[in-house]
Design an enzyme around this catalytic site. Structure first.
Site, PDB file in Angstrom:
ATOM      1  N   GLN A   7      65.637  31.185   8.124  1.00  0.00           N
ATOM      2  CA  GLN A   7      65.047  31.353   6.785  1.00  0.00           C
ATOM      3  C   GLN A   7      65.173  29.989   6.116  1.00  0.00           C
ATOM      4  O   GLN A   7      66.254  29.606   5.689  1.00  0.00           O
ATOM      5  CB  GLN A   7      65.782  32.450   6.010  1.00  0.00           C
ATOM      6  N   GLY A  55      62.721  40.458   0.825  1.00  0.00           N
ATOM      7  CA  GLY A  55      61.747  41.509   1.099  1.00  0.00           C
ATOM      8  C   GLY A  55      60.871  41.060   2.248  1.00  0.00           C
ATOM      9  O   GLY A  55      60.564  41.821   3.161  1.00  0.00           O
ATOM     10  N   GLU A  61      56.842  34.483   3.774  1.00  0.00           N
ATOM     11  CA  GLU A  61      55.449  34.240   4.137  1.00  0.00           C
ATOM     12  C   GLU A  61      55.263  33.151   5.184  1.00  0.00           C
ATOM     13  O   GLU A  61      54.393  32.295   5.030  1.00  0.00           O
ATOM     14  CB  GLU A  61      54.666  33.880   2.874  1.00  0.00           C
ATOM     15  N   ASN A  62      56.057  33.123   6.240  1.00  0.00           N
ATOM     16  CA  ASN A  62      55.890  32.082   7.243  1.00  0.00           C
ATOM     17  C   ASN A  62      54.461  32.144   7.783  1.00  0.00           C
ATOM     18  O   ASN A  62      53.995  33.216   8.150  1.00  0.00           O
ATOM     19  CB  ASN A  62      56.926  32.253   8.345  1.00  0.00           C
ATOM     20  N   HIS A 100      51.479  40.955  -0.871  1.00  0.00           N
ATOM     21  CA  HIS A 100      52.094  39.772  -1.469  1.00  0.00           C
ATOM     22  C   HIS A 100      52.201  38.631  -0.451  1.00  0.00           C
ATOM     23  O   HIS A 100      51.749  37.517  -0.696  1.00  0.00           O
ATOM     24  CB  HIS A 100      53.476  40.144  -2.025  1.00  0.00           C
ATOM     25  N   GLU A 101      52.775  38.941   0.709  1.00  0.00           N
ATOM     26  CA  GLU A 101      52.971  37.883   1.719  1.00  0.00           C
ATOM     27  C   GLU A 101      51.643  37.342   2.203  1.00  0.00           C
ATOM     28  O   GLU A 101      51.483  36.147   2.409  1.00  0.00           O
ATOM     29  CB  GLU A 101      53.789  38.419   2.904  1.00  0.00           C
ATOM     30  N   TYR A 144      57.739  34.974 -10.746  1.00  0.00           N
ATOM     31  CA  TYR A 144      56.781  36.000 -10.303  1.00  0.00           C
ATOM     32  C   TYR A 144      56.065  36.636 -11.496  1.00  0.00           C
ATOM     33  O   TYR A 144      54.852  36.614 -11.603  1.00  0.00           O
ATOM     34  CB  TYR A 144      57.496  37.125  -9.547  1.00  0.00           C
TER      35      TYR A 144
END
Ligand SMILES: [Zn+2]
Length: 623
Positions: free
Chosen positions: A159, A290, A293-294, A317-318, A405
């Site tokens: 991460q 959660g 977004e890779n 979202h991602e 956000y």
């Protein structure tokens, strides 16, 4: 990403006031590439940028280290010295054309790590580094077989957002520097090596498998990602594949079956999808976010698999990040709202198309209330409530949870209200098209906004929205029938009339969450028991509902809940859900003496980032 550990650090110094003005690097201006000073990186804006890297990575599950080799290509030859970010890395060698390069590591800084300084770099544009990661590299979590669902093979995942890529390989770890790469990821036979890149081939070598990847689109270092473990897959469409541990694959494939539909909706709003594939990797339970977004391979928390497809919005979202975040990237972590505010806006629009405006507004209302709760806790005049905060090299996630956000979302929604949806959609398309594969800062966004939608600056106080504290009074009001209904039931509850099971039978997860969220933080133990039965929370698989409920149950002194809370905290790693529960435990009289032992039990199962966030929170509460 979807909100993770809720870290709030004191920002040293005061918030300065800014005025909208034309920056030194106007988007209209000259041929010079834009260079950003980034307080969270040792990247020197005077040095050339990395253009491409060829990697070899070999994880060793025994020693919990990755041995790496990286061949760097710079956009132009370096002069004299060249600086890179590292964190706990051991450097084995530095070479150019087979000749050793002098190097030194600076003093460790608790936030930034260590500066790697290469000397005698005059004229050099290609060089090679050999290095290995530390067993406690903040980007990596090494799971034992027992910590996986299958219990057979170990598991490793990364991460990197915000500044952890530097604990895997030396890099210019600023979101403003973008590069392409190839990578060979070598794993033991029987395991899969996954990366957020295009798979080229798999090669068998003795008892190992070598996964070859290519990332043809340039990315900032924080979007670098890898995972290795026993992972199987299922294709949803020609460009969507679900990866998960075999035990979870079927449920995950069902849960995310609509992903292709979401891509089509997003394309309508934003224009072409530039990353070819959109795959999802369902993470082990300890994953602290959660989702992340890779590019090409979103990492998603197993808490989103609830068996009712109620977390479509996490995928929405991602996916939206493929444009806002991955394609147009914030230049520094102070500009993170450009990633998260835009992405929340688009997530909301996708939800409107798929689930209708009523549902989308209800989700927006829930999340806005959650942000306001956070603002309430830290004070509406706190500098952590500013959309573009001054982080001064402190924690890169220095703003209060959800501000980037939800306040970012409200700002964009407000602009939309000012100019109308049609005009705003035209603006969005042009914004993406003109900034594809670049990183920009808030000032550049504001320049673009004022150039494209000049009337906005007469209709709202842009400075107040961007640099002011708290939630602006002229924020768009969210109104929905569902919300009104829930507010009525909550008002009845306040008068002593509890909802019955028929009233809540058809409620969606978000209606339930909104209701729980509206309940007082302290109730009678009887009421806690009533709510627990009403929503069948003992048997629920919904971690969101449980999080909202446990927080209240703990504050209310419902001590019998403890075993359930312990099982929740030892199986869920997601910051947004577990932080409020830990905070409640640590700050309530009956439970605070139990926290130390409990944390000791859970710590080995949690991600290092999560542990760091929790330890900070505990010491703040203890003060
Ligand atoms: Zn996000």
């Amino acid at each position: 990403m979807s909100a993770g550990p809720a870290v709030v650090l004191m920002v040293r110094g005061v918030l300065l006031s800014y005025r909208v003005q034309h920056h030194h690097h106007s988007i209209l201006g000259g041929d010079q590439p834009v260079r950003y000073p980034d307080q969270h990186s040792y990247t020197d804006p005077e040095h050339p940028e990395i253009k491409h890297i060829d990697f070899i990575f070999k994880p060793d599950f025994e020693t919990k280290t990755i041995v790496g080799i990286a061949e760097y290509e710079l956009e132009t030859p370096a002069t004299q010295t060249f600086c890179l970010d590292t964190n706990k890395l051991q450097i084995d060698y530095a070479r150019a054309d087979g000749i050793d390069i002098a190097w030194e590591l600076g003093e460790p800084n608790p936030v930034l790590g260590e500066r790697l300084k290469l000397g005698g770099m005059e004229g050099i544009s290609r060089f090679e580094l050999g290095f290995r990661t530390h067993p406690e590299a903040p980007a990596l979590q090494w799971l034992t077989p027992e910590q996986t669902m299958g219990g057979e093979k170990p598991y490793l995942y990364s991460q990197c957002q915000p500044i952890n890529a530097r604990s895997i390989f030396p890099c210019q770890d600023s979101p403003s520097v973008r590069f392409t790469y190839t990578a060979e990821l070598v794993v033991p036979y029987g395991m899969s090596g996954l990366m957020a890149a295009a798979l080229v081939e798999v090669e068998e070598k003795n008892s190992e498998l070598s996964f070859h990847y290519h990332m043809p689109q340039n990315i900032p270092a924080y979007l670098f990602a890898l995972a290795a473990g026993k992972i199987s897959h299922h294709d949803i469409s020609s460009r969507v594949r679900i990866y998960a541990e075999p035990e979870l694959l079927q449920a995950a494939s069902w849960e995310f079956a609509y992903t292709e539909e979401l891509i089509k909706e997003a394309v309508k709003l934003y224009g072409p999808y530039d990353w070819e594939r959109y795959d999802l990797l369902v993470m082990p339970p300890s994953f602290p976010f959660g989702a992340m977004e890779n590019p090409r391979l979103t990492f998603i928390s197993p808490t989103t698999i609830t068996g009712d497809r109620s977390h479509v919005l996490t995928v929405a979202h991602e996916l939206a990040h493929s444009w806002t975040g991955n394609l147009v990237t914030c230049a520094t972590w102070e500009d993170i709202w450009l990633n998260e505010g835009w992405t929340t806006y688009t997530e909301q629009r996708i939800m409107e198309s798929i689930e209708g405006t009523e549902f989308a507004s209800m989700v927006a209302a829930y999340n806005q209330r959650k942000m306001l709760e956070n603002m309430e806790r830290i004070g509406h005049d706190s500098p952590h409530t500013v959309l573009k905060p001054e982080l001064k090299g402190g924690d890169p996630y220095g703003a209060a949870p959800l501000v980037s956000y939800r306040k970012g979302y409200a700002f964009l929604r407000k602009i939309e209200e000012c100019v109308g949806r049609e005009e705003f959609d035209r603006f969005t398309h042009k914004y993406i098209a003109e900034h594809r594969f670049t990183s920009i800062d808030t000032m550049q966004f504001l320049d673009f906004l004022i150039k494209e939608l000049p009337t906005v600056k007469d209709q709202l106080d842009i400075n107040e929205w961007v640099y002011g504290t708290g939630f602006p009074v002229d924020a768009p009001v969210i109104e929905t029938k569902m919300l009104e209904d829930i507010d009525q039931i909550v008002a009845a509850y306040d008068r002593g009339v509890k909802p019955n099971s028929e009233q809540v039978e058809d409620w969606s997860t978000f209606q339930r969450m909104l209701f729980l969220q509206s309940l007082p933080i302290k109730m009678s133990v009887d009421d806690c028991k009533y709510i627990e039965t009403l929503f069948d929370l003992k048997n629920s698989r919904d971690r969101y509902l449980q999080s909202e409920f446990y927080k209240r149950a703990i504050h209310s002194g419902y001590q019998e809940i403890l075993p359930d809370v312990v099982s929740f905290l030892s199986t869920v790693g997601r910051g947004l859900l577990v932080m409020p529960v830990w905070r409640a435990l640590a700050s309530t009289e009956w439970s605070k003496t139990l926290v130390e032992d409990l944390y000791h039990q859970c710590k080995p199962k949690l991600h290092p980032m999560m542990n760091q966030a929790l330890e900070k929170m505990f010491s703040r509460i203890a003060q």
